[in-house]
Design a protein around this motif. Structure first.
Motif, short mmCIF file in Angstrom:
data_model
loop_
_atom_site.label_atom_id
_atom_site.label_comp_id
_atom_site.label_asym_id
_atom_site.label_seq_id
_atom_site.Cartn_x
_atom_site.Cartn_y
_atom_site.Cartn_z
N ARG A 20 34.69 40.80 39.18
CA ARG A 20 35.35 39.61 38.63
C ARG A 20 35.69 38.60 39.71
N ARG A 51 32.77 36.69 41.06
CA ARG A 51 32.31 35.71 40.08
C ARG A 51 33.26 34.51 39.97
N GLU A 52 34.56 34.77 39.99
CA GLU A 52 35.53 33.71 39.69
C GLU A 52 36.15 33.04 40.91
#
Length: 511
Positions: free
Chosen positions: A228, A231-232
């Motif tokens: 996560r 990705r973020e």
């Protein structure tokens, strides 16, 4: 053979003990790294050997919008009322009377002592902490996974002393008459003392690296979390790059401050910024800098691409909030180097640094040149050993945010510690000793750290020496000093800018 018996197999000769009660490790042949001949006695809470579960208290439990206290003690954003704060309060409660400066009890003021004697006094003061698995693992995290323990312990104790300005024992009771006054000055780490700071830090350490889960945090270090955040957060954290350690230079955390990158940092959720900054710190510290280059890691901030209009007091306060987690670990960097500074900022800094302590001034390097020029000079590098991304020819030494965000920084330390546990378990099996213990937690008993597949042996037994100490590392720490120094420098910049505009206006009116 049990772990306790293994550790007592090579006791140092009494004849090498110095008059002040601690031994000189260079003079004691065959002394194990955890040995303390005459530890300073304590009677307070023992050092932690188990971390807090996430369903009891989150790693980050607060923000900086409201001040939080626990029984009068200020709390950091990673300290909650359920687990951390009560333990820290107990440490402080005892530390103000049991870890204070007292010459008669062998606890002198160490501020003017040599670094070597400061380390030796800290060794005395935390003799029980040295015997715990979390402390041994912390040594591997900070000082190199495969660093010989007798070398790593000196480096780590030195780091802890530097985090406290050279003070080992608490001087607050001698400076302030009441307990309330002492609590109000807990930011003064030099007078708080490394003995107390270390105990509080180990409480924080086992929360971040819970031993009962194999020193991997079930949320922070989970594959799902890594996926996560890559990705973020990789775009927002792209201002941070890590230059890996080589034989020529230590690892370096490189921060490129541009107008765009600052705006991205402002837009991040505070909890995400804390995760990213802490991950960058841990990934840099995990590099074997001293083993390869015999030098410790600096942090470099390049400000060439930032607009002065963003460097207001409010903006600096926002940056401070987003980077506040930098205080989580002790002294992660040896120097704070600012590159591509305008000449007038460098001139103003020469005045502003007079308001800082000597130790703080030594940590700051203000450069008008670029980063590559500075590291060439600092580490005597030629173009072949400067990273390609920074104008040199060396390839493969720079980690971008996508790479370092995906790391589990302590993985090498876990691997080496697992090998050590296997050796100790084999020694137990060979001797036929039944010394395996369990870790008692409030809700259960854990037979072994997750992923290790072996019992802890007597790594988890309570220390033989009962200790008690305490104080609170609400410090004028390296990071906080950095932010104060930046704020001071840019205050001068703003005044210079206003003065320049005013003079230009006056000249226009006159002519």
């Amino acid at each position: 053979m049990s772990f306790d018996r293994l550790r007592s197999a090579k006791a140092p000769t009494r004849g090498t003990t110095r008059v002040d009660g601690f031994y000189d490790e260079e003079a004691v042949e065959g002394a194990p790294w955890w040995n303390v001949v005459r530890p300073t006695p304590w009677t307070g809470p023992p050092p932690p050997v188990v971390g807090c579960e996430s369903d009891v208290e989150e790693l980050f439990v607060g923000d900086l919008t409201t001040a939080r206290t626990h029984r009068g003690v200020p709390m950091y954003a990673w300290e909650g009322d359920e687990w951390s704060a009560p333990q820290i309060f107990e440490i402080i409660q005892h530390g103000l009377t049991c870890a204070d400066v007292n010459d008669a009890l062998g606890r002198p003021c160490t501020l003017k002592m040599s670094a070597k004697d400061q380390v030796q006094h800290l060794r005395n003061a935390i003799a029980d902490v040295l015997q715990t698995a979390p402390f041994e693992f912390a040594m591997r995290v900070f000082e190199g996974a495969d660093t010989p323990p007798d070398v790593a312990v000196v480096r780590f104790l030195r780091r802890l002393c530097e985090a406290s300005g050279g003070g080992v024992y608490c001087k607050l009771p001698a400076l302030h008459k009441t307990k309330e006054a002492c609590l109000a000055h807990l930011h003064d780490t030099k007078h708080v003392g490394a003995a107390i700071y270390t105990r509080i830090y180990m409480t924080r350490f086992v929360k971040r690296f819970p031993p009962q889960h194999g020193f991997r945090h079930p949320e922070i270090d989970s594959p799902a979390t890594k996926e996560r955040v890559v990705r973020e957060l990789s775009d927002a954290m792209s201002m941070f790059q890590i230059i890996r350690a080589t034989k020529k230079h230590p690892a370096m955390l490189f921060m490129t401050v541009t107008t765009e990158s600052v705006k991205k940092l402002f837009a991040m959720k505070t909890i995400d910024a804390w995760y990213g900054v802490n991950q960058a710190y841990e990934a840099t510290v995990a590099e074997p800098s001293e083993n390869l280059s015999d030098k410790t890691s600096p942090m470099v901030v390049d400000i060439k691409g930032v607009s002065v209009s963003l460097l207001t007091r409010a903006s600096i306060a926002t940056i401070a909030k987003q980077l506040a987690v930098a205080e989580f670990h002790p002294e992660p960097f040896s120097h704070f180097i600012v590159t591509n500074c305008p000449y007038f900022i460098a001139a103003l800094w020469s005045i502003g640094k007079l308001f800082l302590t000597e130790s703080a001034r030594k940590k700051f390097v203000i450069c008008t040149g670029d980063f590559a020029t500075e590291i060439r000079k600092r580490y005597s590098l030629d173009n072949s050993t400067v990273p390609e991304e920074l104008g040199g020819e060396e390839r493969g030494t720079v980690m971008d945010s996508t790479t370092w965000l995906a790391l589990v920084p302590q993985e090498n330390a876990i691997r080496e510690f697992q090998k050590e546990l296997s050796i100790r378990s084999a020694a137990d099996a060979f001797s036929g000793a039944n010394t395996h213990k369990t870790i008692a937690t409030p809700s259960s008993k854990v037979k072994a750290p997750g992923g290790f597949g072996r019992s802890w042996s007597s790594l988890t037994v309570a220390p033989r020496v009962a200790f008690r100490t305490g104080i609170r590392p609400m410090s004028m720490s390296f990071t906080r000093i950095v932010l104060r120094a930046i704020e001071l420098a840019f205050t001068f910049v703003f005044l210079a800018f206003v003065t320049s505009i005013t003079m230009r206006y006056v000249r226009t009116m006159m002519f």
